[in-house]
Write an enzyme that holds these catalytic residues in place. Structure first.
Site, short mmCIF file in Angstrom:
data_model
loop_
_atom_site.label_atom_id
_atom_site.label_comp_id
_atom_site.label_asym_id
_atom_site.label_seq_id
_atom_site.Cartn_x
_atom_site.Cartn_y
_atom_site.Cartn_z
N GLY A 45 0.83 -1.20 0.00
CA GLY A 45 0.00 0.00 0.00
C GLY A 45 0.86 1.25 0.00
O GLY A 45 0.72 2.14 -0.86
N ASN A 47 3.97 1.60 -0.74
CA ASN A 47 4.79 1.71 -1.96
C ASN A 47 3.98 2.32 -3.10
O ASN A 47 4.48 3.17 -3.85
CB ASN A 47 5.28 0.33 -2.41
CG ASN A 47 6.21 -0.32 -1.41
OD1 ASN A 47 6.73 0.34 -0.51
ND2 ASN A 47 6.42 -1.63 -1.55
N ASP A 252 17.12 -4.95 -8.37
CA ASP A 252 16.19 -5.31 -7.28
C ASP A 252 14.76 -5.13 -7.79
O ASP A 252 14.33 -4.01 -8.05
CB ASP A 252 16.46 -4.41 -6.06
CG ASP A 252 15.59 -4.77 -4.86
OD1 ASP A 252 14.70 -5.64 -4.99
OD2 ASP A 252 15.79 -4.17 -3.79
N ALA A 255 8.93 -4.38 -5.35
CA ALA A 255 7.99 -3.26 -5.53
C ALA A 255 7.85 -2.78 -6.98
O ALA A 255 7.24 -1.74 -7.22
CB ALA A 255 8.33 -2.07 -4.62
N ALA A 256 8.39 -3.54 -7.93
CA ALA A 256 8.18 -3.14 -9.34
C ALA A 256 6.68 -3.16 -9.66
O ALA A 256 6.17 -2.28 -10.36
CB ALA A 256 8.93 -4.10 -10.27
N GLY A 257 5.97 -4.15 -9.12
CA GLY A 257 4.53 -4.21 -9.34
C GLY A 257 3.81 -3.03 -8.71
O GLY A 257 2.79 -2.55 -9.23
N ASP A 258 4.35 -2.53 -7.60
CA ASP A 258 3.74 -1.36 -6.95
C ASP A 258 3.99 -0.10 -7.78
O ASP A 258 3.10 0.75 -7.91
CB ASP A 258 4.30 -1.19 -5.53
CG ASP A 258 4.03 -2.41 -4.66
OD1 ASP A 258 2.96 -3.03 -4.85
OD2 ASP A 258 4.88 -2.75 -3.83
O1 RIB Z 1 5.58 -5.29 -3.17
C1 RIB Z 1 6.72 -5.21 -2.38
C2 RIB Z 1 6.35 -5.13 -0.94
O2 RIB Z 1 5.78 -6.34 -0.53
C3 RIB Z 1 7.50 -4.91 0.01
O3 RIB Z 1 7.80 -3.55 0.21
C4 RIB Z 1 7.04 -5.63 1.28
O4 RIB Z 1 6.83 -4.78 2.37
C5 RIB Z 1 5.78 -6.37 0.88
O5 RIB Z 1 4.65 -5.71 1.28
#
Ligand code: RIB
Length: 339
Positions: A45, A47, A252, A255-258
């Site tokens: 969330g 992110n 890394d 969080a690419a999906g975020d």
């Molecule tokens: O999508 C990545 C995230 O998944 C990380 O930041 C971790 O906290 C988990 O929620």
């Protein structure tokens, strides 16, 4: 900050990420030595909220922080990224934490302990219903209680606010939830879970198009399949399109999906077409994997535009202005595998 624009609202998790870099991700029973340890602000969330704020769009968050030291630090980090925290309150007990292992080419595995995120209850959301009613769009994920996600979907449906659900981590959804969802954005593993009702872990033999069709029959108006290093697949109202990935050196992928979800929402809110917004999201996700950490990796708008410009120079465009480096639809190749 843009004036006259309705803010995007993210209802979701806030975690502290405990990140170890290792030579490989251990198998069951194996111990490996890590190279490096870092702590970063994270949580799907938070992110997504930071992704939106970094792109310069107004964003409000509804979530919970723990009463521990991590909670204070996570609040400062979110505030300094420009996220409006009027819907974020402290809950007694620990903050959410995520143990993350990152391997040399950026692949990761994550275990989340929800902590304060379990207190993002339906009643808590009701306390902040005004924020939701005034949203241009609402984004959520599955790191908060499932009954809250269902309640949120009902509120959004009632008030005509489009909702985007990132089904991560994948879990069984209440019946009819997906009929209230505008955008459903699984990655490959999550898509396999929802296509097969949790029976299979991969989509071997199914094309992204067949996968998207199967998911559309469950109710959402639009599907964006996140295919990692192979791009994304978009399916909604008469539009079906494979979006080629942008080649980058990943260090890394956390969080690419975020980054993708946040950027897609920003694109739509800025008035870009669905195709343009999806392309914008692919570029934001590609940029995010070139930097370490979850929130620290989120790009600003100029960086995303630059990545798109460079990709256009190397790929060309089709009649719709979408980048088309591939004419036939790719097959799934197993979890996160690049062809
Ligand atoms: O999508 C990545 C995230 O998944 C990380 O930041 C971790 O906290 C988990 O929620």
């Amino acid at each position: 900050m843009l004036t006259g624009q309705k803010p995007i609202v993210v209802v979701g998790s806030i975690n502290l990420d405990l990140v170890t870099k290792a030579e490989h991700i251990p198998v069951v029973g194996e111990t490996v030595l890590g190279d490096e340890f870092q702590m970063h602000p994270g949580g799907k969330g938070a992110n997504q909220a930071v992704a939106i704020a970094r792109l310069g769009y107004p964003v409000r968050m509804i979530g919970r922080l723990g009463s521990d030291l991590f909670g204070g630090q996570l609040r400062v980090d979110l505030q300094s990224s420009g996220v409006d925290l009027s819907g974020v309150e402290e809950a007694d007990g620990p903050s959410g934490v995520a143990a993350i292992i990152v391997a040399p080419h950026g692949e990761n595995c994550i275990v989340v302990t929800p902590g304060a995120n379990v207190h993002v209850s339906p009643e808590y959301v009701d306390l902040h219903a005004e924020i939701i009613r005034n949203a241009g769009m609402v984004l959520t994920q599955l790191e908060i209680p499932i009954e809250t996600v269902r309640h949120l979907a009902e509120i959004c449906h009632r008030h005509g606010v489009p909702m985007m659900l990132d089904p991560a981590p994948a879990q069984k959804l209440p019946p009819d939830l997906l009929t209230h969802i505008q955008w459903f954005t699984p990655n490959e593993t999550e898509a396999a879970f929802y296509v097969s009702s949790g029976l299979h872990e991969t989509l071997d033999g199914l094309t992204p198009s067949a996968t998207a069709h199967s998911l559309l029959t469950q109710g959402p108006r639009g599907i964006l399949l996140k295919m990692g290093a192979r791009g994304a697949y978009l399916a909604t109202d008469g539009i079906e399109e494979y979006l080629n990935a942008i080649a980058v050196e990943a260090i890394d992928t956390t969080a690419a999906g975020d980054a993708f979800n946040g950027a897609f929402a920003v694109g739509l809110q800025l008035g870009k077409t669905v195709r343009e917004s999806a392309r914008f999201a692919v570029a934001a996700a590609a940029h995010s994997v070139t930097r370490p950490g979850a929130q620290p990796s989120m790009p600003v708008i100029r960086e995303v535009e630059k990545m798109l410009e460079n990709a256009l120079l190397t790929s060309g465009t089709d009649a719709h202005g979408a980048i088309t480096a591939r004419s036939t639809e790719p097959q799934w190749k197993g979890k996160g595998v690049v062809d």
